[in-house]
Design an enzyme around this catalytic site. Sequence first.
Site, PDB file in Angstrom:
ATOM      1  N   HIS A  28       0.866  -1.176   0.000  1.00 56.94           N
ATOM      2  CA  HIS A  28       0.000   0.000   0.000  1.00 56.94           C
ATOM      3  C   HIS A  28       0.908   1.233   0.000  1.00 56.94           C
ATOM      4  O   HIS A  28       2.006   1.186   0.563  1.00 56.94           O
ATOM      5  CB  HIS A  28      -0.843  -0.058   1.277  1.00 56.94           C
ATOM      6  CG  HIS A  28      -1.934   0.960   1.393  1.00 56.94           C
ATOM      7  ND1 HIS A  28      -1.688   2.276   1.692  1.00 56.94           N
ATOM      8  CD2 HIS A  28      -3.272   0.839   1.277  1.00 56.94           C
ATOM      9  CE1 HIS A  28      -2.847   2.919   1.761  1.00 56.94           C
ATOM     10  NE2 HIS A  28      -3.820   2.075   1.508  1.00 56.94           N
TER      11      HIS A  28
ATOM     12  N   ASP B  97       2.574  -4.906   8.060  1.00 52.94           N
ATOM     13  CA  ASP B  97       1.362  -4.106   7.883  1.00 52.94           C
ATOM     14  C   ASP B  97       0.180  -5.080   7.942  1.00 52.94           C
ATOM     15  O   ASP B  97      -0.058  -5.846   7.008  1.00 52.94           O
ATOM     16  CB  ASP B  97       1.448  -3.390   6.529  1.00 52.94           C
ATOM     17  CG  ASP B  97       0.173  -2.628   6.171  1.00 52.94           C
ATOM     18  OD1 ASP B  97      -0.829  -2.754   6.915  1.00 52.94           O
ATOM     19  OD2 ASP B  97       0.173  -1.922   5.149  1.00 52.94           O
TER      20      ASP B  97
ATOM     21  N   GLN C  53      -4.968  -5.352   6.655  1.00 54.47           N
ATOM     22  CA  GLN C  53      -5.955  -6.239   6.016  1.00 54.47           C
ATOM     23  C   GLN C  53      -5.920  -7.646   6.610  1.00 54.47           C
ATOM     24  O   GLN C  53      -6.510  -8.575   6.035  1.00 54.47           O
ATOM     25  CB  GLN C  53      -5.692  -6.341   4.509  1.00 54.47           C
ATOM     26  CG  GLN C  53      -5.832  -5.034   3.765  1.00 54.47           C
ATOM     27  CD  GLN C  53      -7.254  -4.513   3.698  1.00 54.47           C
ATOM     28  OE1 GLN C  53      -8.220  -5.245   3.916  1.00 54.47           O
ATOM     29  NE2 GLN C  53      -7.388  -3.241   3.402  1.00 54.47           N
TER      30      GLN C  53
ATOM     31  N   LYS D  97     -10.919  -0.580  10.092  1.00 51.89           N
ATOM     32  CA  LYS D  97     -11.059  -1.749   9.212  1.00 51.89           C
ATOM     33  C   LYS D  97     -11.398  -3.003  10.001  1.00 51.89           C
ATOM     34  O   LYS D  97     -11.492  -4.091   9.439  1.00 51.89           O
ATOM     35  CB  LYS D  97      -9.776  -1.947   8.407  1.00 51.89           C
ATOM     36  CG  LYS D  97      -9.553  -0.841   7.374  1.00 51.89           C
ATOM     37  CD  LYS D  97      -8.291  -1.046   6.568  1.00 51.89           C
ATOM     38  CE  LYS D  97      -8.153   0.073   5.537  1.00 51.89           C
ATOM     39  NZ  LYS D  97      -6.880   0.003   4.810  1.00 51.89           N
TER      40      LYS D  97
ATOM     41  N   CYS E   4      -4.625   2.429  -3.857  1.00 51.54           N
ATOM     42  CA  CYS E   4      -3.401   2.925  -3.198  1.00 51.54           C
ATOM     43  C   CYS E   4      -2.227   1.981  -3.418  1.00 51.54           C
ATOM     44  O   CYS E   4      -1.359   1.830  -2.551  1.00 51.54           O
ATOM     45  CB  CYS E   4      -3.602   3.165  -1.699  1.00 51.54           C
ATOM     46  SG  CYS E   4      -4.842   4.387  -1.317  1.00 51.54           S
TER      47      CYS E   4
END
Length: 413
Positions: free
Chosen positions: A130, A207, A210, A233, A371
């Site tokens: 991202h 990261d 997600q 999220k 992104c």
Amino acid sequence: MERTAVLERFDVNNVRKDFPILTRTVNGKPLVYLDNGATTQKPRQVIDAIAHYYTQLNSNVHRGVHHLSQLATDAFEVTRRKLKPFINAAHEHEIVLTKGTTESINLVATCYGKAFLHAGDEIIISTMEHHSNIVPWQIVCEERGAVLKVVPINEAGELDMAAYRSMLSDRTKMVAITYVSNALGTVNPVKEIIDLAHASGAAVLVDAAQAIQHLPIDVQALDVDFLVFSGHKMYGPTGIGILYGKEKWLNAMPPYQGGGEMIKEVTFAKTTYNELPFKYEAGTPNIEAGICLAHAIDYIQEIGLDQIARHEHELLEYATRRLLEIPGLRIIGTAKEKSSVVSFLLDGVHPYDVGVILDKLGVAVRTGHHCTQPLMDRYGIPGTVRASIAVYNTTEDIDALIAGVERAAAMLR
Ligand SMILES: *Cc1c(COP(=O)(O)O)cnc(C)c1O
């Protein structure tokens, strides 16, 4: 036996009752929300907690001796206390609250960069990152004279692990990698990535923006140095993010911003910094979001991440199978290990036009580059249509998506 019992307890229609927004219509059609990769909807438990905060608790945290300030501070710290077992951190003070994944990554890039990066050092990221896990590293590389290296991917959207191995050296100081790709759905082998990085003496930032809402994460089992994610999220409020960092790094790095809360003692001659995690939490935080995130964590834990993952995986497989029945449809991202995201293109049709037709039918998807412009460049495409799945989605939602894509194909080709 046990599996059946667990499955019986999960009823998506009961889950849906917790999300008031799912009963509204869009363009005269029932809302079909498949843009969960951008942000998830909020259950009533979180919405009620927000109202409760402003009607009963509102006050600044970590400051006043007065009753409300104590209550707000306690509620705010409950979130940190719940995050510790949620990701299995060794200590509560290894959890820093930020405004989101983006701020968490910027914090690490800036502070780790100041403490440890020198000219000629290398940082490794991947093609599927991202923008928030690319640009902060580019900035710090420029400042420190360090070099950014990018792990390539294969056509399916899987990391080229041989290339990764060959990039690692004693110059590597940081590997920053996404757990789950927001554009492809690929689940990366983060444990292997971390072990290889550590063998070369590099630290690793994962990261998990997600991943955290789709699969159980144990930071100690992974031995990850930094893990970052966003509240919004994972069914929580916007404006709150999490930075998990190993104590040794958080102690060794300088503070990110100066201001209130992050200090121990201030004089004009010299200021000493507060202990962890407050050293990294300058200024008044997003108190409302911080407090209400605890209710999102409770919500996820009541259903259970194993159960959530199983439900979402079934929908992902169903969506993939049905989409592939549409002539001229190509799925971008066909990794063996995938989670919750399906990205696709209709031959000869711009993704934006598909998105507009889906919206007319009440189906919310994301179109564009997500992104991840360098990733789109890798595939030579301007973007994709992305459907991303959450705990409250149903096979009927997927059927509505399929009907909409078929309609778009008939109209636009
Ligand atoms: C959404 C996302 C981010 C950025 O999160 P913010 O909440 O916008 O700060 C970073 N990485 C991935 C993989 C994401 O999906």
